[in-house]
Write a protein that holds these residues in place. Sequence first.
Motif, mmCIF file in Angstrom:
data_model
loop_
_atom_site.group_PDB
_atom_site.id
_atom_site.type_symbol
_atom_site.label_atom_id
_atom_site.label_comp_id
_atom_site.label_asym_id
_atom_site.label_seq_id
_atom_site.Cartn_x
_atom_site.Cartn_y
_atom_site.Cartn_z
ATOM 1 N N TRP A 218 -9.831 12.560 45.444
ATOM 2 C CA TRP A 218 -8.630 13.176 44.873
ATOM 3 C C TRP A 218 -8.463 12.744 43.420
ATOM 4 C CZ3 TRP A 218 -4.025 11.269 42.859
ATOM 5 C CH2 TRP A 218 -2.983 12.179 42.728
ATOM 6 N N ILE A 219 -8.692 11.463 43.145
ATOM 7 C CA ILE A 219 -8.578 10.955 41.776
ATOM 8 C C ILE A 219 -9.617 11.605 40.870
ATOM 9 C CG2 ILE A 219 -8.885 8.890 40.329
ATOM 10 C CD1 ILE A 219 -7.641 7.254 42.571
ATOM 11 N N ARG A 220 -10.838 11.751 41.386
ATOM 12 C CA ARG A 220 -11.917 12.318 40.574
ATOM 13 C C ARG A 220 -11.560 13.707 40.069
ATOM 14 N NH1 ARG A 220 -17.733 12.495 43.291
ATOM 15 N NH2 ARG A 220 -16.571 13.793 44.773
ATOM 16 N N GLU A 221 -10.761 14.429 40.846
ATOM 17 C CA GLU A 221 -10.377 15.785 40.460
ATOM 18 C C GLU A 221 -9.220 15.819 39.469
ATOM 19 O OE1 GLU A 221 -9.474 17.432 44.222
ATOM 20 O OE2 GLU A 221 -11.565 17.513 44.916
ATOM 21 N N ARG A 222 -8.533 14.671 39.240
ATOM 22 C CA ARG A 222 -7.291 14.703 38.472
ATOM 23 C C ARG A 222 -7.209 13.700 37.320
ATOM 24 N NH1 ARG A 222 -6.587 16.248 43.495
ATOM 25 N NH2 ARG A 222 -5.084 17.917 43.978
ATOM 26 N N VAL A 223 -8.044 12.657 37.334
ATOM 27 C CA VAL A 223 -7.939 11.603 36.322
ATOM 28 C C VAL A 223 -9.156 11.634 35.417
ATOM 29 C CG1 VAL A 223 -7.832 9.096 35.990
ATOM 30 C CG2 VAL A 223 -6.546 10.169 37.843
ATOM 31 N N ASN A 224 -8.932 11.264 34.162
ATOM 32 C CA ASN A 224 -10.029 11.212 33.194
ATOM 33 C C ASN A 224 -11.088 10.217 33.664
ATOM 34 O OD1 ASN A 224 -11.565 10.193 30.837
ATOM 35 N ND2 ASN A 224 -10.265 11.620 29.707
ATOM 36 N N TYR A 228 -11.416 5.835 33.770
ATOM 37 C CA TYR A 228 -11.603 5.131 35.036
ATOM 38 C C TYR A 228 -12.919 4.359 35.044
ATOM 39 C CZ TYR A 228 -11.188 4.388 40.054
ATOM 40 O OH TYR A 228 -11.059 3.826 41.288
#
Length: 251
Positions: A218-224, A228
């Motif tokens: 989920w993070i991979r789809e939304r955070v730079n 990260y």
Amino acid sequence: MSFGMEEILIALIVTLVAGLVHGAFGLGFPMVATPVLALFTDVMTAILLTLAPNIAVNLWSLLRGGGWRESVARYWPVAVWMLVGSGVGTLILVAMDPNPFRLLLAATVVLYLVSDQLKRVNWGWMRRYPGPSGAGAGFVGGILGGTVNVGGPALMIYFLELRIAPLVLVQAINLCFLLGKSTQALTFAALGLLGLELLWLSLPLAITALIGLRVGMWIRERVNADTYRGWLRGLLWLLCILLVVEFFREL
């Protein structure tokens, strides 16, 4: 092998974070989980604790994204060499004092951290001879995976040099990890090192790792991703320092 509540809690937190990292980047679970757990136990115990979580996140990462059958059909020979190397590396780990593997693990993580600089070296021979170079990368990755649970750097250099699509790279590496970890689990079981307590503990650790994996996706789809990745690299450098300190403390 006995684990207290504090050790179990630490293992759950570590596998959750490692699963999150793996979900965010498609790989990295053992590279995060093993050094942290090795600070509280030893390398072999850390590997035993993360066997089931490793297999779970590798299988999910392999099957997610579509086209995995094509990836398996193309890169299974590399995975087979990973299997062989993992078996050899596991036997080496069991036969030797585990403390020096802290230093080897730190060196392996450093290899990963400086892999961008290594790309300046001419690795074109890997593209010209993909079969032999894939066998070498798989076997070396298996040896490192069997001894310190981090076989990623050798495989990353090989697959990045082939310049394959990111999804295929993730699937190919996780295929190699899946066979390597499965071989390691069977080797430990044959040697009588997979006790009942460890098996019971592996189930919640695997579930926790999969929860972290899904959050990481989920993070991979939304955070730079660059931001990260910078945080992860800083954490890994810190872990390398701590592992070296722990190695000399145990001498």
